[in-house]
Design a protein around this motif. Structure first.
Motif, mmCIF file in Angstrom:
data_model
loop_
_atom_site.group_PDB
_atom_site.id
_atom_site.type_symbol
_atom_site.label_atom_id
_atom_site.label_comp_id
_atom_site.label_asym_id
_atom_site.label_seq_id
_atom_site.Cartn_x
_atom_site.Cartn_y
_atom_site.Cartn_z
ATOM 1 N N ARG A 1 0.831 -1.211 0.000
ATOM 2 C CA ARG A 1 0.000 0.000 0.000
ATOM 3 C C ARG A 1 0.861 1.255 0.000
ATOM 4 O O ARG A 1 0.546 2.240 -0.672
ATOM 5 N N GLU B 1 -4.938 12.956 0.492
ATOM 6 C CA GLU B 1 -5.809 11.802 0.713
ATOM 7 C C GLU B 1 -4.994 10.545 1.021
ATOM 8 O O GLU B 1 -5.333 9.769 1.917
ATOM 9 N N GLU B 2 -3.904 10.357 0.273
ATOM 10 C CA GLU B 2 -3.031 9.205 0.513
ATOM 11 C C GLU B 2 -2.364 9.305 1.877
ATOM 12 O O GLU B 2 -2.213 8.301 2.578
ATOM 13 N N GLU C 1 -4.826 8.245 4.499
ATOM 14 C CA GLU C 1 -5.021 6.791 4.469
ATOM 15 C C GLU C 1 -3.814 6.072 5.067
ATOM 16 O O GLU C 1 -3.957 5.117 5.845
#
Length: 210
Positions: free
Chosen positions: A70, A83-84, A87
């Motif tokens: 990931r 956003e990454e 996360e």
């Protein structure tokens, strides 16, 4: 010299396993430090990716493998967007168990090894196996609910198992150095294409009681 009893070979594997354990524990410490301020930036993400590649380059541990893949996907364009970053912060907190509190004895297991989205549960001739401590009650009572609905209880994790249910009481098993062999084996089977699904007790209870 002929190693008749494979003592040298077994010793080498033992030391490799111990080194892997120390490296993975060090990774947990690094992740905890990086997430301590509740944020993560590009430099920190790149450092963590490089550290994993240097110290755990074989990626034999399936949970570490998930974290690395990931992380690598997020940095594939050489840019960690907001956003990454959010996360990744959540993933690393799950990995280190920072969301768990000793003051709260009942905690859902981390979602990292669980199937996302959770699958629809089928019962007839489906094989189930349980791990960890179930909030519902003794494991034999949980197994009875499955068999009453036409399901099967597997003796161990194998390619014929359809669902591994992870108990929800204080369960940190999946964390490196303590997560059980059932979860590790299930992740490995799933990574190799077996249809086994790893689900939380909450999802299992919802399927039974609605």
């Amino acid at each position: 010299m002929v190693d008749l009893h494979q003592e040298f070979q077994n010793s080498r594997f033992f030391h490799e396993a111990r080194i892997d354990r120390r490296s993975a524990d060090a990774l947990i410490g690094l992740a905890a430090g990086i997430t301590a301020d509740n944020s993560i930036n590009q430099q920190e993400a790149e450092f963590l990716k490089g550290w994993i590649e240097t110290n755990l380059n074989h990626l034999a541990d399936p949970v570490v493998n998930i974290v690395y893949r990931r992380l690598a996907d997020m940095l594939s364009d050489n840019k960690l967007d907001a956003e990454e970053a959010a996360e990744l912060l959540a993933i690393l907190k799950q990995f280190t168990g920072l969301q768990l509190s000793s003051a709260i004895p009942f905690q859902a297991p981390s979602t990292l090894p669980l199937n996302q989205p959770p699958p629809t549960l089928e019962w007839s001739s489906r094989a189930f196996i349980f791990t960890g401590v179930m909030a519902f009650g003794p494991r034999k009572d949980c197994e009875a609910l499955v068999t009453e609905r036409g399901g099967l209880i597997a003796p161990g994790v194998n390619k014929k198992v359809n669902f591994l249910v992870v108990g929800s009481i204080g369960n940190e098993q999946w964390l490196h150095s303590s997560y059980g062999t059932k979860i590790k084996k299930a992740v490995e089977l799933r990574e190799n294409g077996s249809p086994i699904a790893i689900i939380s007790e909450d999802h299992w209870q919802q399927a039974i009681f609605g």
